[in-house]
Design a protein around this motif. Sequence first.
Motif, PDB file in Angstrom:
ATOM      1  N   GLN A 304       0.849  -1.191   0.000  1.00  0.00           N
ATOM      2  CA  GLN A 304       0.000   0.000   0.000  1.00  0.00           C
ATOM      3  C   GLN A 304       0.879   1.234   0.000  1.00  0.00           C
ATOM      4  O   GLN A 304       1.721   1.386   0.879  1.00  0.00           O
ATOM      5  CB  GLN A 304      -0.888   0.006   1.249  1.00  0.00           C
ATOM      6  N   THR A 305       0.667   2.106  -0.967  1.00  0.00           N
ATOM      7  CA  THR A 305       1.506   3.298  -1.075  1.00  0.00           C
ATOM      8  C   THR A 305       0.907   4.419  -0.227  1.00  0.00           C
ATOM      9  O   THR A 305      -0.263   4.740  -0.359  1.00  0.00           O
ATOM     10  CB  THR A 305       1.607   3.737  -2.545  1.00  0.00           C
ATOM     11  N   SER A 306       1.726   4.972   0.651  1.00  0.00           N
ATOM     12  CA  SER A 306       1.232   6.024   1.543  1.00  0.00           C
ATOM     13  C   SER A 306       1.466   7.391   0.913  1.00  0.00           C
ATOM     14  O   SER A 306       2.042   7.491  -0.167  1.00  0.00           O
ATOM     15  CB  SER A 306       1.961   5.941   2.870  1.00  0.00           C
ATOM     16  N   ASN A 375       6.773  -3.054  -8.451  1.00  0.00           N
ATOM     17  CA  ASN A 375       6.173  -1.819  -8.944  1.00  0.00           C
ATOM     18  C   ASN A 375       5.145  -1.271  -7.968  1.00  0.00           C
ATOM     19  O   ASN A 375       4.546  -2.014  -7.205  1.00  0.00           O
ATOM     20  CB  ASN A 375       5.494  -2.083 -10.286  1.00  0.00           C
ATOM     21  N   CYS A 376       4.953   0.033  -8.027  1.00  0.00           N
ATOM     22  CA  CYS A 376       3.967   0.671  -7.157  1.00  0.00           C
ATOM     23  C   CYS A 376       2.572   0.143  -7.500  1.00  0.00           C
ATOM     24  O   CYS A 376       2.202   0.121  -8.668  1.00  0.00           O
ATOM     25  CB  CYS A 376       4.014   2.187  -7.347  1.00  0.00           C
ATOM     26  N   PRO A 377       1.818  -0.310  -6.498  1.00  0.00           N
ATOM     27  CA  PRO A 377       0.493  -0.866  -6.772  1.00  0.00           C
ATOM     28  C   PRO A 377      -0.453   0.203  -7.323  1.00  0.00           C
ATOM     29  O   PRO A 377      -1.473  -0.123  -7.907  1.00  0.00           O
ATOM     30  CB  PRO A 377       0.026  -1.343  -5.398  1.00  0.00           C
ATOM     31  N   SER A 378      -0.108   1.458  -7.135  1.00  0.00           N
ATOM     32  CA  SER A 378      -1.011   2.511  -7.578  1.00  0.00           C
ATOM     33  C   SER A 378      -0.642   3.033  -8.965  1.00  0.00           C
ATOM     34  O   SER A 378      -1.497   3.163  -9.826  1.00  0.00           O
ATOM     35  CB  SER A 378      -1.000   3.645  -6.561  1.00  0.00           C
ATOM     36  N   CYS A 379       0.635   3.333  -9.203  1.00  0.00           N
ATOM     37  CA  CYS A 379       1.007   3.966 -10.474  1.00  0.00           C
ATOM     38  C   CYS A 379       1.931   3.110 -11.339  1.00  0.00           C
ATOM     39  O   CYS A 379       2.223   3.470 -12.472  1.00  0.00           O
ATOM     40  CB  CYS A 379       1.655   5.329 -10.218  1.00  0.00           C
ATOM     41  N   GLY A 380       2.382   2.002 -10.786  1.00  0.00           N
ATOM     42  CA  GLY A 380       3.205   1.108 -11.588  1.00  0.00           C
ATOM     43  C   GLY A 380       4.681   1.473 -11.669  1.00  0.00           C
ATOM     44  O   GLY A 380       5.471   0.728 -12.241  1.00  0.00           O
ATOM     45  N   TYR A 391      10.065   2.536  -1.636  1.00  0.00           N
ATOM     46  CA  TYR A 391       9.372   3.777  -1.984  1.00  0.00           C
ATOM     47  C   TYR A 391       8.936   3.800  -3.433  1.00  0.00           C
ATOM     48  O   TYR A 391       9.629   3.266  -4.310  1.00  0.00           O
ATOM     49  CB  TYR A 391      10.300   4.984  -1.760  1.00  0.00           C
ATOM     50  N   CYS A 392       7.825   4.501  -3.688  1.00  0.00           N
ATOM     51  CA  CYS A 392       7.418   4.826  -5.049  1.00  0.00           C
ATOM     52  C   CYS A 392       7.984   6.214  -5.339  1.00  0.00           C
ATOM     53  O   CYS A 392       7.661   7.167  -4.643  1.00  0.00           O
ATOM     54  CB  CYS A 392       5.893   4.846  -5.172  1.00  0.00           C
ATOM     55  N   PRO A 393       8.855   6.329  -6.347  1.00  0.00           N
ATOM     56  CA  PRO A 393       9.529   7.609  -6.581  1.00  0.00           C
ATOM     57  C   PRO A 393       8.662   8.624  -7.338  1.00  0.00           C
ATOM     58  O   PRO A 393       9.060   9.773  -7.486  1.00  0.00           O
ATOM     59  CB  PRO A 393      10.735   7.201  -7.433  1.00  0.00           C
ATOM     60  N   GLN A 397       2.823  12.244  -9.661  1.00  0.00           N
ATOM     61  CA  GLN A 397       1.618  11.735 -10.317  1.00  0.00           C
ATOM     62  C   GLN A 397       0.998  10.496  -9.678  1.00  0.00           C
ATOM     63  O   GLN A 397      -0.071  10.076 -10.087  1.00  0.00           O
ATOM     64  CB  GLN A 397       1.940  11.418 -11.781  1.00  0.00           C
ATOM     65  N   CYS A 398       1.665   9.895  -8.720  1.00  0.00           N
ATOM     66  CA  CYS A 398       1.151   8.628  -8.179  1.00  0.00           C
ATOM     67  C   CYS A 398      -0.219   8.863  -7.512  1.00  0.00           C
ATOM     68  O   CYS A 398      -0.330   9.630  -6.560  1.00  0.00           O
ATOM     69  CB  CYS A 398       2.139   8.063  -7.163  1.00  0.00           C
ATOM     70  N   PRO A 399      -1.287   8.224  -8.030  1.00  0.00           N
ATOM     71  CA  PRO A 399      -2.624   8.462  -7.464  1.00  0.00           C
ATOM     72  C   PRO A 399      -2.689   8.200  -5.955  1.00  0.00           C
ATOM     73  O   PRO A 399      -3.298   8.973  -5.221  1.00  0.00           O
ATOM     74  CB  PRO A 399      -3.510   7.475  -8.218  1.00  0.00           C
ATOM     75  N   ALA A 400      -2.050   7.128  -5.500  1.00  0.00           N
ATOM     76  CA  ALA A 400      -2.132   6.802  -4.065  1.00  0.00           C
ATOM     77  C   ALA A 400      -1.518   7.926  -3.240  1.00  0.00           C
ATOM     78  O   ALA A 400      -2.054   8.321  -2.202  1.00  0.00           O
ATOM     79  CB  ALA A 400      -1.419   5.489  -3.780  1.00  0.00           C
ATOM     80  N   GLN A 401      -0.399   8.447  -3.701  1.00  0.00           N
ATOM     81  CA  GLN A 401       0.254   9.527  -2.941  1.00  0.00           C
ATOM     82  C   GLN A 401      -0.621  10.778  -2.916  1.00  0.00           C
ATOM     83  O   GLN A 401      -0.758  11.433  -1.887  1.00  0.00           O
ATOM     84  CB  GLN A 401       1.638   9.835  -3.528  1.00  0.00           C
ATOM     85  N   ILE A 402      -1.210  11.099  -4.063  1.00  0.00           N
ATOM     86  CA  ILE A 402      -2.075  12.279  -4.126  1.00  0.00           C
ATOM     87  C   ILE A 402      -3.307  12.092  -3.237  1.00  0.00           C
ATOM     88  O   ILE A 402      -3.637  12.944  -2.406  1.00  0.00           O
ATOM     89  CB  ILE A 402      -2.519  12.549  -5.585  1.00  0.00           C
TER      90      ILE A 402
HETATM   91 ZN    ZN Z   1       3.139   5.145  -7.100  1.00  0.00          ZN
END
Ligand code: ZN
Length: 634
Positions: A304-306, A375-380, A391-393, A397-402
């Motif tokens: 899960q991306t925070s 890969n990031c489960p949200s943005c790949g 970390y998702c770098p 644009q990463c939806p989960a982060q937003i």
């Molecule tokens: Zn991401």
Amino acid sequence: MITKKSPPAAIAKIAAEAEPAKLSDDELLEFLTVCNDFYRRGEPIISDAQYDFVFLAELKKRHPHHPYLETVEPEKAFAGKTVALPEMMLSTEKTYSKDGIEKWLQRIEKAAEELGLEFSRLIFRATPKLDGYAAYDDGLALYTRGDGRKGTDISRVFERGLIVGGDGKRGQGAGEIVVSQRYFNTHLADFFENARNFQASIIKEKELEEHALAAIQNHAAVFFPFAQLPDWLGSAQEILERFEAIIEAVPAKVDFDVDGVIFEVTDARIKKHMGATRHHHRWQIAYKSNVETAVVTVLRVTPQTSRSGRVNPVAELEPTKLSGAVISRATAHHYKMVRDMGIGAGTVIELTRSGLVIPKIERVLTPKTPQIPENCPSCGSELVWDSDYLYCPNTVQCPAQIENTIEHFFRTLRNIDGFGGKTIEKLHAAGIRSVYQIYQLDLERLQGLGFGDKTSQNLLDQLVRSRTDPLEDWRFLGAFGIYRMGLGNCERLLQHFPLLSIFELTLEDIVSIEGFAEKTGEAVITSLAKIKGDFMRIHALGFNLLRTPLRSEQAQAASPIAGKTIVFTGAMQHGSREDMTREAKRLGAKVGSSVSGKTDFLVTGSDVGAAKIAAAQEKGVRVISEAEYLEMLK
Ligand SMILES: [Zn+2]
Ligand SMILES: NC(=O)c1ccc[n+]([C@@H]2O[C@H](COP(=O)([O-])OP(=O)(O)OC[C@H]3O[C@@H](n4cnc5c(N)ncnc54)[C@H](O)[C@@H]3O)[C@@H](O)[C@H]2O)c1
């Protein structure tokens, strides 16, 4: 069978679903209050474990200092006059681990030190924690615990023939009305749902049911003063060395329902010195045994991306009943742990509940191939390791982060409803990318995004409310989720610098604040620079911010102790040490824990050694009594 009054349907539904996260603050509080009322009446709706670990834990998670957690859970008064209790009857501090007991012992050690007493010689008492009905016997009357200060006269239970357990003498203070387990199981279980239900029935003014009367006449039900309980006595060291044995032996000393072991220090000076909070005596603690562990199989580990881009591992589990709730998820600390301990599909873990809504994985019994995402489960985006974490770098644009950033903003403000995960997801899907954009929405636009008329209006009303309701400026700042800036740090920062000046701060400025190390300072500056644009735009929307008073202003305030450093010692009459510290800080003073050359006043309660006073005076510290101190504040 005694008929029970059933809880309202809405409450029963919440109890059955056991999903506290779904409830609003108000609903949660109402639910707890109703459960507590039914429990005190002897008709619990949910189990204690469910009350403590599922619902109370949720409140604690949301509001660690909620008044409901810091006062004695009240009993609705029974018929009869209420009277002030001769001594406060409080709840107990609870711990579920030996570690908790160890920490408590350290606090006792500190108190002993402050009084110049030898810790190793203190005697501790351990007694079974009775799970009956608390009452107070002053020798003339028996009272309920009520709200801890005032109880109701229930002397009628003695008139009904109830006897005192132990030596049988009246007037021994606090205790509980309890019933023999053996007797309950053989003679009462067919007529009463549980022992609590039976105990409460003895107290009610309603005429006694025949089996209850028989239990009293057979002396199976008694009022047992705590002073009379069989006990274990020993030193702190013995408690720690023989912990497991004590925990097992003490409850077995009585044939009553017991839900733990009470530890207390016996030295009257320490008791007086430590005093009490509004909730519990500091010299006493309950080790509760209703912690369960279960062996569970992991179905899969889901990333899960925070909002910070950190990817957290969540283990989905075979649904398992534990301490009154069905657990289907647990968290691992980080992906390094998942990798090193081998957590993946089929891994068998041991799970313990200790007051957390979502338990943490502490032990792996059968490791399997770990499930590490690439890969990031949200943005790949391809994930990167940074020490123990993944970390998702893709911070832009990463939806989960937003989405999580937006959710964090509204959750932290606390004065706005309606902007939960689902709503934000929907907004994101419609192209909304920031909090600022949300504040630009109007009715038409919201309706166009697929929200109903009523929902749209409500969302708009909430957005207005979030700006018009008074809001502490440190909370507003905290909502932006600055790295290393929890609410406590935000408040501290704003005690030194006004809100709008913080973007100009240098590293030197920040590390000049106590508690801010250089590394934190650097991170804060980088992070502030990142949010500055967003912050300014959102701030310009006009929030009703309450300014945090600056330390420097406080010092100039008219208070006689402003800017002074005070140390309290000895037992105080005016209030607990904590209360007095808070008050002094409010008046602009600094409160130290020990006397140094910088101390202005040493305020002495009772039981302060002459040597301590002399040492302070030698350092040029003004020593004043508690009474003189209070006089000065007037
Ligand atoms: Zn991401
Ligand atoms: N099931 C429910 O719906 C529900 C609702 C509310 C509260 N509860 C339960 O009630 C508990 C909290 O209530 P609380 O604050 O009344 O109780 P507590 O568990 O904190 O215990 C405090 C009380 O322990 C008693 N006690 C028992 N043995 C003692 C001993 N040997 N020495 C000293 N004191 C002793 C005292 O009467 C004291 O008032 C929790 O365990 C919670 O699970 C359950």
